[in-house]
Design a protein around this motif. Sequence first.
Motif, PDB file in Angstrom:
ATOM      1  N   THR A   1       0.965  -1.274   0.253  1.00  0.00           N
ATOM      2  CA  THR A   1       0.105   0.109  -0.030  1.00  0.00           C
ATOM      3  C   THR A   1       0.703   1.309  -0.139  1.00  0.00           C
ATOM      4  O   THR A   1       1.764   1.473   0.872  1.00  0.00           O
ATOM      5  CB  THR A   1      -0.901   0.032   1.281  1.00  0.00           C
ATOM      6  OG1 THR A   1      -1.698  -1.294   1.398  1.00  0.00           O
ATOM      7  CG2 THR A   1      -1.777   1.212   1.112  1.00  0.00           C
TER       8      THR A   1
ATOM      9  N   ASP B   1      -2.199  -9.352   5.649  1.00  0.00           N
ATOM     10  CA  ASP B   1      -2.355  -8.827   6.800  1.00  0.00           C
ATOM     11  C   ASP B   1      -2.363  -9.737   8.071  1.00  0.00           C
ATOM     12  O   ASP B   1      -2.737  -9.141   8.891  1.00  0.00           O
ATOM     13  CB  ASP B   1      -3.333  -7.699   6.840  1.00  0.00           C
ATOM     14  CG  ASP B   1      -3.310  -6.744   5.710  1.00  0.00           C
ATOM     15  OD1 ASP B   1      -2.519  -5.822   5.811  1.00  0.00           O
ATOM     16  OD2 ASP B   1      -3.771  -6.896   4.596  1.00  0.00           O
TER      17      ASP B   1
ATOM     18  N   TRP C   1      -6.391   0.295   9.181  1.00  0.00           N
ATOM     19  CA  TRP C   1      -6.487  -0.127   7.961  1.00  0.00           C
ATOM     20  C   TRP C   1      -5.886  -1.697   7.846  1.00  0.00           C
ATOM     21  O   TRP C   1      -6.672  -2.330   7.354  1.00  0.00           O
ATOM     22  CB  TRP C   1      -5.763   0.518   6.798  1.00  0.00           C
ATOM     23  CG  TRP C   1      -5.754   0.088   5.549  1.00  0.00           C
ATOM     24  CD1 TRP C   1      -4.739  -0.422   4.708  1.00  0.00           C
ATOM     25  CD2 TRP C   1      -6.983   0.093   4.466  1.00  0.00           C
ATOM     26  NE1 TRP C   1      -5.251  -0.670   3.526  1.00  0.00           N
ATOM     27  CE2 TRP C   1      -6.466  -0.473   3.587  1.00  0.00           C
ATOM     28  CE3 TRP C   1      -8.219   0.168   4.823  1.00  0.00           C
ATOM     29  CZ2 TRP C   1      -7.498  -0.863   2.193  1.00  0.00           C
ATOM     30  CZ3 TRP C   1      -9.105   0.286   3.748  1.00  0.00           C
ATOM     31  CH2 TRP C   1      -8.418  -0.448   2.550  1.00  0.00           C
TER      32      TRP C   1
ATOM     33  N   THR D   1      -8.258  -4.034  10.163  1.00  0.00           N
ATOM     34  CA  THR D   1      -9.663  -4.056   9.460  1.00  0.00           C
ATOM     35  C   THR D   1      -9.601  -4.968   8.251  1.00  0.00           C
ATOM     36  O   THR D   1     -10.310  -6.183   8.325  1.00  0.00           O
ATOM     37  CB  THR D   1     -10.116  -2.691   8.856  1.00  0.00           C
ATOM     38  OG1 THR D   1     -10.260  -1.783   9.952  1.00  0.00           O
ATOM     39  CG2 THR D   1     -11.418  -3.059   8.492  1.00  0.00           C
ATOM     40  N   LEU D   2      -8.468  -5.102   7.727  1.00  0.00           N
ATOM     41  CA  LEU D   2      -8.245  -5.976   6.446  1.00  0.00           C
ATOM     42  C   LEU D   2      -8.149  -7.376   7.198  1.00  0.00           C
ATOM     43  O   LEU D   2      -8.628  -8.238   6.468  1.00  0.00           O
ATOM     44  CB  LEU D   2      -7.091  -5.573   5.418  1.00  0.00           C
ATOM     45  CG  LEU D   2      -7.300  -4.349   4.681  1.00  0.00           C
ATOM     46  CD1 LEU D   2      -6.053  -3.818   3.814  1.00  0.00           C
ATOM     47  CD2 LEU D   2      -8.497  -4.330   3.519  1.00  0.00           C
TER      48      LEU D   2
ATOM     49  N   GLU E   1     -11.488  -8.459   8.478  1.00  0.00           N
ATOM     50  CA  GLU E   1     -12.610  -8.957   7.534  1.00  0.00           C
ATOM     51  C   GLU E   1     -11.923 -10.219   6.675  1.00  0.00           C
ATOM     52  O   GLU E   1     -12.973 -10.816   6.422  1.00  0.00           O
ATOM     53  CB  GLU E   1     -12.558  -7.686   6.285  1.00  0.00           C
ATOM     54  CG  GLU E   1     -13.843  -7.802   5.439  1.00  0.00           C
ATOM     55  CD  GLU E   1     -13.462  -8.483   4.245  1.00  0.00           C
ATOM     56  OE1 GLU E   1     -14.466  -9.098   3.432  1.00  0.00           O
ATOM     57  OE2 GLU E   1     -12.272  -8.783   3.899  1.00  0.00           O
TER      58      GLU E   1
ATOM     59  N   LEU F   1     -18.152  -5.344   8.638  1.00  0.00           N
ATOM     60  CA  LEU F   1     -16.711  -5.090   8.194  1.00  0.00           C
ATOM     61  C   LEU F   1     -16.605  -4.699   6.658  1.00  0.00           C
ATOM     62  O   LEU F   1     -15.651  -3.755   6.737  1.00  0.00           O
ATOM     63  CB  LEU F   1     -16.161  -6.468   8.515  1.00  0.00           C
ATOM     64  CG  LEU F   1     -15.868  -7.120  10.013  1.00  0.00           C
ATOM     65  CD1 LEU F   1     -15.567  -8.338  10.099  1.00  0.00           C
ATOM     66  CD2 LEU F   1     -15.007  -6.078  10.546  1.00  0.00           C
ATOM     67  N   GLU F   2     -17.438  -4.974   5.923  1.00  0.00           N
ATOM     68  CA  GLU F   2     -17.220  -4.627   4.489  1.00  0.00           C
ATOM     69  C   GLU F   2     -17.289  -3.031   4.392  1.00  0.00           C
ATOM     70  O   GLU F   2     -16.560  -2.578   3.452  1.00  0.00           O
ATOM     71  CB  GLU F   2     -18.138  -5.428   3.472  1.00  0.00           C
ATOM     72  CG  GLU F   2     -18.077  -6.924   3.437  1.00  0.00           C
ATOM     73  CD  GLU F   2     -18.488  -7.604   4.568  1.00  0.00           C
ATOM     74  OE1 GLU F   2     -19.089  -7.203   5.454  1.00  0.00           O
ATOM     75  OE2 GLU F   2     -18.097  -8.925   4.681  1.00  0.00           O
TER      76      GLU F   2
ATOM     77  N   VAL G   1     -14.329  -1.190   5.813  1.00  0.00           N
ATOM     78  CA  VAL G   1     -13.021  -1.228   4.696  1.00  0.00           C
ATOM     79  C   VAL G   1     -13.274  -0.001   3.870  1.00  0.00           C
ATOM     80  O   VAL G   1     -12.396   0.563   3.372  1.00  0.00           O
ATOM     81  CB  VAL G   1     -13.115  -2.543   4.055  1.00  0.00           C
ATOM     82  CG1 VAL G   1     -11.945  -2.583   2.941  1.00  0.00           C
ATOM     83  CG2 VAL G   1     -12.692  -3.800   5.159  1.00  0.00           C
ATOM     84  N   HIS G   2     -14.428   0.276   3.511  1.00  0.00           N
ATOM     85  CA  HIS G   2     -14.752   1.292   2.511  1.00  0.00           C
ATOM     86  C   HIS G   2     -15.307   2.524   3.141  1.00  0.00           C
ATOM     87  O   HIS G   2     -15.660   3.447   2.587  1.00  0.00           O
ATOM     88  CB  HIS G   2     -15.910   0.842   1.561  1.00  0.00           C
ATOM     89  CG  HIS G   2     -15.441  -0.395   0.530  1.00  0.00           C
ATOM     90  ND1 HIS G   2     -15.883  -1.686   1.042  1.00  0.00           N
ATOM     91  CD2 HIS G   2     -14.887  -0.235  -0.501  1.00  0.00           C
ATOM     92  CE1 HIS G   2     -15.395  -2.480   0.203  1.00  0.00           C
ATOM     93  NE2 HIS G   2     -14.747  -1.825  -0.896  1.00  0.00           N
ATOM     94  N   HIS G   3     -14.899   2.802   4.358  1.00  0.00           N
ATOM     95  CA  HIS G   3     -15.356   3.766   5.050  1.00  0.00           C
ATOM     96  C   HIS G   3     -14.542   5.144   4.500  1.00  0.00           C
ATOM     97  O   HIS G   3     -13.338   4.963   4.231  1.00  0.00           O
ATOM     98  CB  HIS G   3     -15.234   3.844   6.453  1.00  0.00           C
ATOM     99  CG  HIS G   3     -15.793   5.012   7.412  1.00  0.00           C
ATOM    100  ND1 HIS G   3     -14.958   6.050   7.725  1.00  0.00           N
ATOM    101  CD2 HIS G   3     -16.977   5.298   7.958  1.00  0.00           C
ATOM    102  CE1 HIS G   3     -15.816   6.706   8.474  1.00  0.00           C
ATOM    103  NE2 HIS G   3     -16.920   6.324   8.798  1.00  0.00           N
TER     104      HIS G   3
ATOM    105  N   PHE H   1     -10.749   6.143   5.730  1.00  0.00           N
ATOM    106  CA  PHE H   1      -9.462   5.474   5.127  1.00  0.00           C
ATOM    107  C   PHE H   1      -9.131   6.303   3.833  1.00  0.00           C
ATOM    108  O   PHE H   1      -8.091   5.960   3.178  1.00  0.00           O
ATOM    109  CB  PHE H   1      -9.451   3.937   4.988  1.00  0.00           C
ATOM    110  CG  PHE H   1      -9.882   3.329   6.093  1.00  0.00           C
ATOM    111  CD1 PHE H   1      -8.795   3.094   7.260  1.00  0.00           C
ATOM    112  CD2 PHE H   1     -11.049   2.637   6.540  1.00  0.00           C
ATOM    113  CE1 PHE H   1      -8.932   2.580   8.420  1.00  0.00           C
ATOM    114  CE2 PHE H   1     -11.374   2.014   7.796  1.00  0.00           C
ATOM    115  CZ  PHE H   1     -10.250   2.032   8.682  1.00  0.00           C
TER     116      PHE H   1
END
Length: 431
Positions: free
Chosen positions: A96, A242, A290, A293-294, A297, A422-423, A426-428, A431
């Motif tokens: 990343t 991760d 990040w 969370t990954l 998930e 959780l999905e 991840v797209h919040h 981030f």
Amino acid sequence: MGQRSSRVRSFADSEQVHDPNPSSSSSSTAEEQHPHRPVDVAEGEGAVIPNARPKKKKKKAGDFFKWLSFGGKKKSTKNKSSDQGEMKDQDIETETPRSTDDQKSLQSISRSVEVTDLEEPPVGVIRVLPAAEPLEFEELQTQVHDAPAGETSPLTKPLDSNEVNMRPEDNICCRYAIGRKLGQGGFGAVYEGTRLADGHQVAVKFVKKTKHTECISIADHPEPLPKEVALTILANKGPVNDIIKLLDWQDQQDFYVMVLERLSHSMDVSRLVEGNGGSIEESFARLIMWGATLAAEACCRRGVYHGDIKLENLLIDLKNLEVRLIDFGCGDLLTESAYTRFCGTIMYCPPEYRMKGEFHGKPATVWTLGILLFRMLCGYFPDTFDLYRINMNTWYKPGLTEGCCHLICSLLQQKPERRPDLERIVHHEWF
């Protein structure tokens, strides 16, 4: 890989997991109640909650906040060491992009922290939070501090490196040069190691088996595996960067051995946070959150409930700013039904377990991520009034962005059905 010499029936105290209750589920139609201003309660310490049963008497919202609090004083939790050992990175598939400012700032933090081998931070005296009914103490796990330098604990006496290298040729340890001990917990010890075939640096974890050690069956493995081994294998199904990688393992009569990847310039997030005065800047918290969370998930998507996501179980590589989730010893297979037993760190325990004696894996994981983020940014665990304002969506902290405060309020909602999936996290936008 994966030779077996014995098979056990039950599950270690340090890895206790809950028995699912197929008939229990969380209600998504419960009416919301505005809580009264809560009353502060005394500060508690980390522990394992062995069991709880729901109580029929309806709880008031004020009661929830009264004993949900982690302590009235805003105080930094001091962590000293960890039992996982620093891991070496390998097979990095993606990276990343990190900003130059983040790189420079993290380097300034890392200079104030001694980058040494990862060790388990000791946990204080066990104190159990109130549950729906008095808890039944069934062989409660004993928390163990790291052994002093130069001293060998009773657990690791049969696992001394000199003795390990003298084992029969079919032993997994003969394929690795076992070095010094990196850390130790209640039922396991981690050593640095070198793979003799190619000189690759690894971490070798020995876990002592007890009468409670449990084995489970998973696909592609004809015989049941120790639960920690099985969950680590399942969590690593498919591409993932991760979660710590399991490179090799072996089941022996009195213990099982796990060979894990070892990051070359790593430390656990707890040490990084404490070395920076107890909290970190939002930009670094975003980076660590990040990765966590990954990892969370990915675990849930692959049918694994980690059960103990916390600062001490996250490694960060200070060289390339990558995060790894480690230690599946408190985990379980993810189920749709509710768990009626919590095994993990008490400060991360979801409120529904304290109120009803049961919880579901995904909402509990979301709560844990919220506690993790709050602790990194604030330097203490949320107290009574923090939880009250979070539940009312009015919590904020000067210096934090609006998106960050909104995320914390979303993750730490009292009712599990009000927490995001959780999905969605991840797209919040944060981030």
